[in-house]
Design a protein around this motif. Structure first.
Motif, PDB file in Angstrom:
ATOM      1  N   ASP A 470       0.786  -1.216   0.098  1.00 49.15           N
ATOM      2  CA  ASP A 470      -0.012  -0.225  -0.024  1.00 49.15           C
ATOM      3  C   ASP A 470       0.762   1.294   0.035  1.00 49.15           C
ATOM      4  N   ASN A 471       0.400   2.187  -0.793  1.00 51.49           N
ATOM      5  CA  ASN A 471       1.080   3.568  -0.680  1.00 51.49           C
ATOM      6  C   ASN A 471       2.744   3.420  -1.461  1.00 51.49           C
ATOM      7  N   PRO A 505      -3.663   2.189  -2.736  1.00 55.96           N
ATOM      8  CA  PRO A 505      -3.801   0.568  -2.250  1.00 55.96           C
ATOM      9  C   PRO A 505      -2.900  -0.267  -3.151  1.00 55.96           C
ATOM     10  N   LYS A 506      -2.363  -1.268  -2.688  1.00 55.18           N
ATOM     11  CA  LYS A 506      -1.514  -2.276  -3.552  1.00 55.18           C
ATOM     12  C   LYS A 506      -2.295  -2.854  -4.532  1.00 55.18           C
TER      13      LYS A 506
END
Lengths: 578, 130
Positions: A470-471, A505-506
């Motif tokens: 994520d991020n 998000p991933k």
């Protein structure tokens, strides 16, 4: 320094080819640098002509002799008769040979490890840096590099060609093994540059042979002897250092390379296997090079080499040699023992031929001709193995096993230089394929192939990747080449980062990686954020590969350790792709 | 085999290709019956063959055009050859060709006005691999 070689080359008692040749100053010459022997050919305006050295040889031993302050290469072979280098001089530790096996390899490479039994010094640290090599000069090891040795050799070769052609030569087409990585190719180009040669093209050896085959088929058609229908040839080339196979489909002067495969297995490995077989404590006897040990190893090497050559035409061969210090070898070798000892090598040959057939989507019955070239193609077991796999009784006859690759290179040199031949014998096109998978590291240590092996070039392929955290705002693009499933099993060509990925998000960001190989075989990688789009997205990055200069094994591990987890990528599943 | 399209009369496999001497230097797509702008052409249009073309005709067309568009043969850039090879790679493989034909047939309602009806249809019973 260079001038010295030129004076040596003028000693031309045996070169009778002084008949006036049409001046073709810009035509690239063809060079086949073999592990053991090297040859050079030129397009003389009508046909390909192989050049001979002052010893009247077309195949010149590939080595450079270091002696006091002078260097001399195998092109002239010491030239004057009283100074002529004998095999025992070449094996005295003062000459560096097998450059083609060593160039562009790391010290963790098994080929480099196997080279430690050669008479000159090959030192390794086993950490993925270039090995240290040195020649014995006045009882001292003097360091050099494979590139330097090759450059010295090429300089002498260039002088020989210029003497024949009577004008300066600048461009060359060189043949290389299929198994050469792109990094090794840059090393060859570097050696050529050091010798003042511009590489017009590096041709995988069997594709040079395929070009010669295509020319012959075209000629048959012009003479109304051929049917003009598509002919499929399997070309198998095995020299001292490498073994390659290719499947080429030829019609109308267009030769399409359908598949290529190659490995590092050759006469040198056969020789080492037999030496270890006849002298079981070979490795312990020759660990640590003293002048004595180098001398007795050279005796064994010469005797073994001789036996292998004799075994081509004989049922059995006897090796009887006194190595000094109480070590004697007395052994009778027959074919079945020879085959037993070298089984692993024959298995490798079988594997690359089968892989070639599978990749070309062909069965043995589809093959019209089997072309066997290279020094090892004379070995009966190799012949029977290749012919057996292709279900053929005999091999193609009209191609000389030792001259085919260099002739093909000279043909390509003429074609690539834009020579027009009125007879149409240069009206040929080879559609090349790329022999190894090209891709990037993903999912930790996996390898995602973007351009699969045997893709026709020029080629352009892209693949979508996504973030694994994520991020995640940065991603590492590590470009590899090879056949391994794991990235680490392949050759690292270069790396760069994509930065400024928008926080998300991933698995939602789309990272596009595109690979492009142009007709000159230059590889470029374009990468960047494909989705989302907008002014806040950083520009794409274009990188010409390989970017790595040295120490690439060590570098790959460092990258994986430092950034493997944090900057990782995953392949974007197809169902999420537009 | 009957050809559905009238685009080009092709030499049978191999024959005639040898006549194109020196095409390496002449080159360019202008020699081909210059097809419309490169965008959105079907693989058949790229190769200049009809939808019913045999594998042999496809190969011959590929070779003939490769001599014009391949960068080594004087073609400008890689784009032309990459497109030609993609067309050939799809149509020379029976499975791939069938898949492509089906995909094109699905898209046909939109595109059918551009090409004569039946252009992309093939006689399944005669030249399918299964």
């Amino acid at each position: 320094m260079a001038e010295q070689f030129y004076t040596v080359a003028s000693d031309s008692e045996t070169t009778g080819e002084d008949k006036s040749q049409p001046s073709l100053p810009d035509v690239a010459i063809g060079i086949d640098i073999g592990t053991s022997k090297c040859s050079v050919a030129v397009w003389n305006g009508h046909q390909v002509e192989l050049l001979k050295n002052t010893r009247n040889q077309k195949g010149m031993r590939s080595y450079v002799m270091f002696k006091d302050d002078t260097l001399s290469a195998g092109v002239t072979g010491g030239a004057a008769k009283e100074n002529a280098h004998e095999e025992r001089d070449i094996l005295s530790g003062s000459a560096i040979f097998n450059m083609k096996r060593l160039i562009g390899r790391m010290d963790t490479d098994e080929v480099v490890q196997a080279s430690k039994t050669l008479p000159f010094l090959v030192q390794t640290l086993g950490i993925g840096v270039r090995p240290f090599i040195a020649a014995l000069v006045n009882n001292m090891w003097r360091s050099t590099t494979p590139e330097e040795v090759l450059a010295i050799f090429l300089l002498e070769l260039k002088a020989l060609v210029e003497m024949h052609l009577k004008h300066p030569v600048r461009n060359a087409v060189l043949t290389i093994p299929v198994a050469f990585s792109r990094f090794q190719q840059t090393r060859i180009e570097r050696a050529c540059a050091m010798a003042g040669l511009h590489v017009l093209r590096l041709m995988p050896e069997p594709t040079a042979v395929a070009l010669l085959y295509a020319q012959q088929q075209q000629q048959l058609m012009h003479d109304n002897m051929g049917s003009g229908i598509e002919k499929i040839a399997l070309i198998f080339n095995m020299g001292a250092g490498y073994c390659d196979a290719a499947v080429a489909a030829t019609a109308g002067g267009v030769s399409q390379i359908r598949a290529l495969s190659g490995c590092t297995a050759g006469g040198e490995d056969i020789l080492q296997n037999i030496m270890r077989h006849v002298l079981p404590n070979f490795d312990s006897l020759y660990a640590g090079q003293t002048v004595d040990r180098i001398h007795s190893m050279s005796l064994l090497r010469i005797a073994t080499q001789d036996a292998i050559h004799k075994l081509v035409n004989q049922e059995t061969v006897e090796i009887n040699i006194d190595l000094g210090n109480g070590h004697k070898v007395s052994k009778v070798l027959d074919h079945s023992e020879f085959e037993q000892v070298n089984r692993a090598i024959f298995d490798k040959c079988e594997k690359i031929i089968n892989q070639c057939l599978v990749d070309a989507k062909l069965v043995p019955e589809d093959i019209n001709d089997v072309v066997l070239v290279g020094g090892c193609s004379k070995i009966p077991r190799i012949r029977s193995l290749v012919l057996g796999l292709c279900k053929k009784e005999i091999s193609y006859k009209n191609i000389d096993a030792l001259e085919a690759a260099v002739s093909g290179a000279a043909l390509e040199g003429a074609i690539a230089s834009g020579v027009n031949d009125s007879s149409g014998s240069l009206d040929l096109l080879t559609i090349q394929a790329t022999p190894m998978n090209l891709g990037i590291r993903a999912y930790g240590d996996s390898f995602a192939a973007i351009i699969p092996r045997n893709t026709t070039v020029p080629a352009r392929r892209d693949m979508l990747f996504t973030t694994t955290h994520d991020n995640q705002t940065e991603a590492l693009i590590a470009v590899y080449e090879g056949e391994g499933e794991r990235a680490e099993d392949n050759h690292l060509l270069g790396y760069f980062k994509i930065t400024g990925i928008p926080a998300a998000p991933k698995g939602t960001v789309e990272i596009s990686v595109c690979m492009d190989i142009d007709a000159a075989n230059v590889l470029r990688v374009f990468a960047g954020v494909g989705k989302p789009q907008g002014p806040a997205i950083p520009p794409f990055i274009e990188v010409r590969m390989p970017t790595l200069d040295d120490g690439h094994g060590w570098c790959g591990q460092a990258l994986a350790k430092m950034y493997g987890k944090t900057l990782d990528l995953a392949v974007l599943p197809k169902k999420l792709q537009p | 085999m009957a050809s559905f399209a009238s685009t080009a009369v092709l030499p049978t496999c191999g024959a005639g290709c040898g006549a194109q001497r020196g095409s390496r230097c002449v080159a360019r797509a202008s020699l081909v019956a210059a097809p419309a702008p490169a965008t959105a052409r079907t693989h058949y249009e790229v190769l200049g063959v009809g939808a019913g073309a045999s594998r042999c005709e496809i190969k011959a067309a590929y070779r003939r055009l490769a001599r014009e568009v391949h960068p080594d043969a004087g073609g400008r850039g890689d784009e032309g050859f990459i497109r030609l090879h993609a067309a050939y790679a799809t149509l020379a493989e029976p499975d791939e060709r069938a898949r492509y034909d089906r995909a094109v047939a699905v898209a046909a309602p939109v595109r059918s006005r551009a090409a004569p009806a039946g252009f992309r249809q093939r006689r399944w019973e005669t030249d399918q691999c299964w």
